[in-house]
Write an enzyme that holds these catalytic residues in place. Structure first.
Site, PDB file in Angstrom:
ATOM      1  N   GLY A  38      68.620 -23.427 -18.107  1.00 45.68           N
ATOM      2  CA  GLY A  38      69.466 -22.687 -17.156  1.00 45.68           C
ATOM      3  C   GLY A  38      69.757 -23.537 -15.927  1.00 45.68           C
ATOM      4  O   GLY A  38      70.903 -23.612 -15.458  1.00 45.68           O
ATOM      5  N   HIS A  39      68.716 -24.210 -15.406  1.00 46.38           N
ATOM      6  CA  HIS A  39      68.933 -25.098 -14.252  1.00 46.38           C
ATOM      7  C   HIS A  39      69.859 -26.255 -14.639  1.00 46.38           C
ATOM      8  O   HIS A  39      70.725 -26.655 -13.866  1.00 46.38           O
ATOM      9  CB  HIS A  39      67.602 -25.700 -13.787  1.00 46.38           C
TER      10      HIS A  39
END
Ligand code: PAF
Length: 281
Positions: A38-39
């Site tokens: 996600g990052h």
């Protein structure tokens, strides 16, 4: 060449000023480390939009209550750095707590509006003032053109967007879609806390949200669809903090689709882990 890590505001400012003088666009990706896909999606979105990408890695004590998991929050500096380096990130801003909050530090941003919607704020009363204070500082320190935030922390996204507007910060807040496991579970650094049986139950949260959003979209009354969804979440072994239909832009409560675009937001605990998620109707 190893990725550049800076630990003082003055070193950060020197780097940013050099890029600015060269007319380069700068994007900031604020993180607390323990990076997952996600990052990395935030970094990729930043890369597409800006010549220079700064990633901040700072586990912010101000957004944790004393009983929360600040001390045990996952930290994986070496693998984080390797991942950021492989993605061509220009600079990692990794201040020590004493650099971010030096002795005598006495200012806190206390956001209102979406920060007081009665969702995360009801269960984590000091969370958004901690987030707003650190994000305000990060935006002033880095002075980026863009800053990337995940849709997964939807209330946080609205709080930060409001903060930038209200304080006239010349930055565009960019929302990036939630990244999910193949079974639907939203990626979160805290997923590492889940036991095998909790991990098996965890995707229920998003499956139920999808089902509930579909029912409302097809005309079901939100209150009824939410009751059924809450029961399904609890049957899967969760203790529900909230499951609500809110106005997607303001987080104001609403009772029908005619009241505006709906976002469903959920927070629930399974074992010792608290998961949040949300979906557009
Ligand atoms: O979403 C997070 O990881 C944090 O709340 C943030 C925005 C980096 C502020 O500490």
């Amino acid at each position: 060449m190893p990725i550049r890590v800076v630990r003082t505001v003055s070193a950060l400012r020197r780097a940013v000023m050099r890029w600015r003088a060269a007319g380069e666009r700068i994007a900031l990706v604020p993180t607390m480390g323990a990076l997952h896909a996600g990052h990395l999606a935030l970094v990729r979105a930043a890369r597409r939009r800006a010549r220079r990408v700064v990633v901040s890695v700072f586990v912010n004590p101000a957004q944790f209550a004393p009983h929360e998991d600040f001390a045990s929050y996952p930290r994986s500096w070496d693998t984080d750095l390797a991942a950021l380096s492989a993605m061509g990130v220009d600079l990692v801003w990794a201040p020590a707590v004493a650099a971010m909050y030096p002795p005598g530090f006495a200012t806190r941003i206390v956001p209102q509006g979406p920060a007081t919607a009665g969702l995360e704020d009801k269960f984590r009363p000091q969370f958004f003032s901690g987030v707003a204070t650190v994000v305000g500082k990060l935006l002033i320190q880095c002075a980026p053109d863009l800053a990337m935030f995940g849709d997964k922390d939807y209330q946080q996204l609205l709080v930060v967007t409001r903060l930038a507007e209200d304080l006239d910060l010349p930055v565009k807040i960019v929302a990036v879609a939630t990244v999910r496991e193949p079974d639907g579970l939203a990626l979160s650094s805290r997923n590492s806390y889940l036991s095998a049986s909790e991990r098996a139950a965890a995707p229920t949260l998003y499956r139920v949200l999808e089902d509930c959003a579909g029912k409302i979209a097809r005309g079901a009354l939100p209150a009824r669809a939410l009751d059924e969804a809450a029961a399904a979440i609890e049957r899967a072994g969760f203790v529900l903090d909230y499951l609500e239909a809110r106005h997607a832009d303001t987080l104001a409560p609403l009772s029908s689709r005619a009241d505006g675009p709906i976002r469903l937001l959920v927070a629930a605990r399974i074992g010792k882990t608290r998961l949040i998620d949300n979906i557009a109707v």
